[in-house]
Structures are given as C-alpha cells and as structure tokens.
Design a protein around this motif. Sequence first.
Motif, PDB file in Angstrom:
ATOM      1  N   THR A   1      90.312  36.375 -12.273  1.00 30.47           N
ATOM      2  CA  THR A   1      91.037  35.731 -11.171  1.00 30.47           C
ATOM      3  C   THR A   1      92.320  35.091 -11.682  1.00 30.47           C
ATOM      4  O   THR A   1      92.378  34.582 -12.809  1.00 30.47           O
ATOM      5  N   ARG A   2      93.333  35.101 -10.837  1.00 30.56           N
ATOM      6  CA  ARG A   2      94.596  34.451 -11.162  1.00 30.56           C
ATOM      7  C   ARG A   2      94.473  32.954 -10.889  1.00 30.56           C
ATOM      8  O   ARG A   2      93.645  32.545 -10.067  1.00 30.56           O
ATOM      9  N   PRO A   3      95.294  32.154 -11.521  1.00 27.62           N
ATOM     10  CA  PRO A   3      95.289  30.726 -11.195  1.00 27.62           C
ATOM     11  C   PRO A   3      95.661  30.487  -9.726  1.00 27.62           C
ATOM     12  O   PRO A   3      96.550  31.133  -9.187  1.00 27.62           O
ATOM     13  N   SER A   4      94.923  29.591  -9.081  1.00 32.14           N
ATOM     14  CA  SER A   4      95.200  29.240  -7.690  1.00 32.14           C
ATOM     15  C   SER A   4      94.999  27.738  -7.545  1.00 32.14           C
ATOM     16  O   SER A   4      94.640  27.050  -8.495  1.00 32.14           O
ATOM     17  N   GLN A   5      95.195  27.236  -6.330  1.00 28.01           N
ATOM     18  CA  GLN A   5      94.994  25.801  -6.128  1.00 28.01           C
ATOM     19  C   GLN A   5      93.535  25.432  -6.289  1.00 28.01           C
ATOM     20  O   GLN A   5      93.218  24.373  -6.815  1.00 28.01           O
ATOM     21  N   ARG A   6      92.654  26.292  -5.831  1.00 29.86           N
ATOM     22  CA  ARG A   6      91.223  26.011  -5.948  1.00 29.86           C
ATOM     23  C   ARG A   6      90.758  26.111  -7.404  1.00 29.86           C
ATOM     24  O   ARG A   6      89.927  25.339  -7.856  1.00 29.86           O
ATOM     25  N   ASN A   7      91.288  27.103  -8.128  1.00 32.27           N
ATOM     26  CA  ASN A   7      90.931  27.320  -9.522  1.00 32.27           C
ATOM     27  C   ASN A   7      92.223  27.362 -10.340  1.00 32.27           C
ATOM     28  O   ASN A   7      92.747  28.442 -10.621  1.00 32.27           O
ATOM     29  N   PRO A   8      92.774  26.184 -10.739  1.00 29.76           N
ATOM     30  CA  PRO A   8      94.077  26.156 -11.405  1.00 29.76           C
ATOM     31  C   PRO A   8      94.069  26.823 -12.783  1.00 29.76           C
ATOM     32  O   PRO A   8      95.105  27.274 -13.253  1.00 29.76           O
ATOM     33  N   GLN A   9      92.927  26.906 -13.428  1.00 26.70           N
ATOM     34  CA  GLN A   9      92.833  27.511 -14.744  1.00 26.70           C
ATOM     35  C   GLN A   9      92.856  29.042 -14.671  1.00 26.70           C
ATOM     36  O   GLN A   9      93.357  29.697 -15.566  1.00 26.70           O
ATOM     37  N   GLY A  10      92.274  29.604 -13.607  1.00 24.58           N
ATOM     38  CA  GLY A  10      92.132  31.056 -13.532  1.00 24.58           C
ATOM     39  C   GLY A  10      91.016  31.500 -14.464  1.00 24.58           C
ATOM     40  O   GLY A  10      90.132  30.716 -14.797  1.00 24.58           O
ATOM     41  N   GLY A  11      91.034  32.755 -14.907  1.00 27.35           N
ATOM     42  CA  GLY A  11      90.054  33.221 -15.870  1.00 27.35           C
ATOM     43  C   GLY A  11      89.030  34.158 -15.255  1.00 27.35           C
ATOM     44  O   GLY A  11      89.259  34.755 -14.208  1.00 27.35           O
ATOM     45  N   ILE A  12      87.892  34.272 -15.937  1.00 22.77           N
ATOM     46  CA  ILE A  12      86.853  35.207 -15.519  1.00 22.77           C
ATOM     47  C   ILE A  12      85.771  34.453 -14.750  1.00 22.77           C
ATOM     48  O   ILE A  12      85.229  33.465 -15.236  1.00 22.77           O
ATOM     49  N   VAL A  13      85.478  34.925 -13.544  1.00 22.21           N
ATOM     50  CA  VAL A  13      84.490  34.296 -12.667  1.00 22.21           C
ATOM     51  C   VAL A  13      83.325  35.263 -12.487  1.00 22.21           C
ATOM     52  O   VAL A  13      83.534  36.469 -12.297  1.00 22.21           O
ATOM     53  N   GLU A  14      82.103  34.742 -12.556  1.00 23.82           N
ATOM     54  CA  GLU A  14      80.935  35.578 -12.321  1.00 23.82           C
ATOM     55  C   GLU A  14      80.489  35.396 -10.871  1.00 23.82           C
ATOM     56  O   GLU A  14      80.346  34.270 -10.395  1.00 23.82           O
ATOM     57  N   MET A  15      80.294  36.519 -10.171  1.00 27.82           N
ATOM     58  CA  MET A  15      79.934  36.460  -8.762  1.00 27.82           C
ATOM     59  C   MET A  15      79.018  37.634  -8.429  1.00 27.82           C
ATOM     60  O   MET A  15      78.866  38.558  -9.223  1.00 27.82           O
ATOM     61  N   GLU A  16      78.396  37.556  -7.245  1.00 29.51           N
ATOM     62  CA  GLU A  16      77.502  38.628  -6.808  1.00 29.51           C
ATOM     63  C   GLU A  16      78.322  39.814  -6.306  1.00 29.51           C
ATOM     64  O   GLU A  16      79.285  39.640  -5.575  1.00 29.51           O
ATOM     65  N   GLY A  17      77.890  41.010  -6.680  1.00 32.83           N
ATOM     66  CA  GLY A  17      78.507  42.232  -6.180  1.00 32.83           C
ATOM     67  C   GLY A  17      77.663  42.795  -5.043  1.00 32.83           C
ATOM     68  O   GLY A  17      76.564  42.318  -4.757  1.00 32.83           O
ATOM     69  N   THR A  18      78.169  43.826  -4.399  1.00 35.67           N
ATOM     70  CA  THR A  18      77.424  44.436  -3.301  1.00 35.67           C
ATOM     71  C   THR A  18      76.468  45.490  -3.843  1.00 35.67           C
ATOM     72  O   THR A  18      76.728  46.108  -4.875  1.00 35.67           O
ATOM     73  N   ILE A  19      75.354  45.669  -3.142  1.00 33.12           N
ATOM     74  CA  ILE A  19      74.433  46.757  -3.453  1.00 33.12           C
ATOM     75  C   ILE A  19      74.119  47.490  -2.155  1.00 33.12           C
ATOM     76  O   ILE A  19      74.223  46.915  -1.069  1.00 33.12           O
ATOM     77  N   HIS A  20      73.753  48.752  -2.285  1.00 34.79           N
ATOM     78  CA  HIS A  20      73.490  49.559  -1.100  1.00 34.79           C
ATOM     79  C   HIS A  20      72.220  49.073  -0.419  1.00 34.79           C
ATOM     80  O   HIS A  20      71.259  48.654  -1.077  1.00 34.79           O
ATOM     81  N   VAL A  21      72.208  49.115   0.900  1.00 32.70           N
ATOM     82  CA  VAL A  21      71.092  48.582   1.681  1.00 32.70           C
ATOM     83  C   VAL A  21      69.801  49.379   1.444  1.00 32.70           C
ATOM     84  O   VAL A  21      68.703  48.852   1.623  1.00 32.70           O
ATOM     85  N   SER A  22      69.920  50.630   0.983  1.00 39.28           N
ATOM     86  CA  SER A  22      68.719  51.419   0.705  1.00 39.28           C
ATOM     87  C   SER A  22      67.994  50.938  -0.546  1.00 39.28           C
ATOM     88  O   SER A  22      66.844  51.309  -0.772  1.00 39.28           O
ATOM     89  N   ASN A  23      68.638  50.110  -1.357  1.00 46.28           N
ATOM     90  CA  ASN A  23      68.026  49.599  -2.581  1.00 46.28           C
ATOM     91  C   ASN A  23      67.347  48.251  -2.390  1.00 46.28           C
ATOM     92  O   ASN A  23      66.874  47.661  -3.366  1.00 46.28           O
ATOM     93  N   VAL A  24      67.319  47.746  -1.158  1.00 43.13           N
ATOM     94  CA  VAL A  24      66.628  46.486  -0.873  1.00 43.13           C
ATOM     95  C   VAL A  24      65.604  46.703   0.228  1.00 43.13           C
ATOM     96  O   VAL A  24      65.731  47.618   1.044  1.00 43.13           O
ATOM     97  N   MET A  25      64.575  45.866   0.230  1.00 43.40           N
ATOM     98  CA  MET A  25      63.537  45.943   1.247  1.00 43.40           C
ATOM     99  C   MET A  25      63.304  44.535   1.791  1.00 43.40           C
ATOM    100  O   MET A  25      63.191  43.576   1.024  1.00 43.40           O
ATOM    101  N   LEU A  26      63.252  44.429   3.083  1.00 40.40           N
ATOM    102  CA  LEU A  26      63.072  43.142   3.747  1.00 40.40           C
ATOM    103  C   LEU A  26      61.703  42.557   3.430  1.00 40.40           C
ATOM    104  O   LEU A  26      60.696  43.264   3.460  1.00 40.40           O
ATOM    105  N   VAL A  27      61.658  41.250   3.120  1.00 42.39           N
ATOM    106  CA  VAL A  27      60.397  40.551   2.907  1.00 42.39           C
ATOM    107  C   VAL A  27      60.034  39.867   4.219  1.00 42.39           C
ATOM    108  O   VAL A  27      60.799  39.060   4.741  1.00 42.39           O
ATOM    109  N   CYS A  28      58.858  40.208   4.748  1.00 45.45           N
ATOM    110  CA  CYS A  28      58.417  39.661   6.029  1.00 45.45           C
ATOM    111  C   CYS A  28      58.189  38.156   5.904  1.00 45.45           C
ATOM    112  O   CYS A  28      57.491  37.711   5.002  1.00 45.45           O
TER     113      CYS A  28
END
Length: 103
Positions: free
Chosen positions: A45-72
């Motif tokens: 990420t680039r430096p911004s007002q929210r994150n003035p330092q910038g750097g590498i941020v760890e976040m959740e990525g997307t996965i295909h809906v066929s790879n998950v199963m709903l828990v009742c």
Amino acid sequence: MTVRKGDKVRVIAGKDKGKEGKVLRAYPEKQRVVVENVHMIKKATRPSQRNPQGGIVEMEGTIHVSNVMLVCPNCGQPTRVGRRREDGVRIRVCKKCGKDIDK
C-alpha cells in the motif's frame, strides 16, 4: 448464491481447508466471498492519511463460493442449502436438519 454476508461458513477445498469464519463480503456477480482469517494475502500500500507509513498490509483475499459450505446455525453442521418460497419470499433451508436458516 446460497451464501450471504454475515453467514458462518467452513472452507471445504484449498490451502485453508477446514477453517471456519464469517463472510465479510460477498460478490455475487463474480461468485466469490471474503471470509475472515481465510486466504490471507499481502498487499503493498502507498502512504495515505489513514496509513501514513505505507508498506505491506496483510488482508483477506476472495475465494470462490464453491470452496465454502454454509454452517447451519441450528444444527452446527456444514450443509447444502435448499430453498423454499413463503409469501413470495425465498427462505433458505438446511438440508440436514430441515430448519430455516433465515429468520
């Protein structure tokens, strides 16, 4: 899509198989979901007002809906989802216990 934002799901395929988490975002047009603490990616990420330092941020990525199963929420088991109409409204139904998933 049978999975919506706020649902608890279990990952059934991929490197995070067996993990459970809540759906944070759903993208129905792409058939993908973001699940908390699943498929963690590093993003530069680039430096911004929210994150003035910038750097590498760890976040959740997307996965295909066929790879998950709903828990009742009733029986606590990962399950397939059935649908039923009631007064013109679609209601999701657990295939294992037969109870409604939507309240």
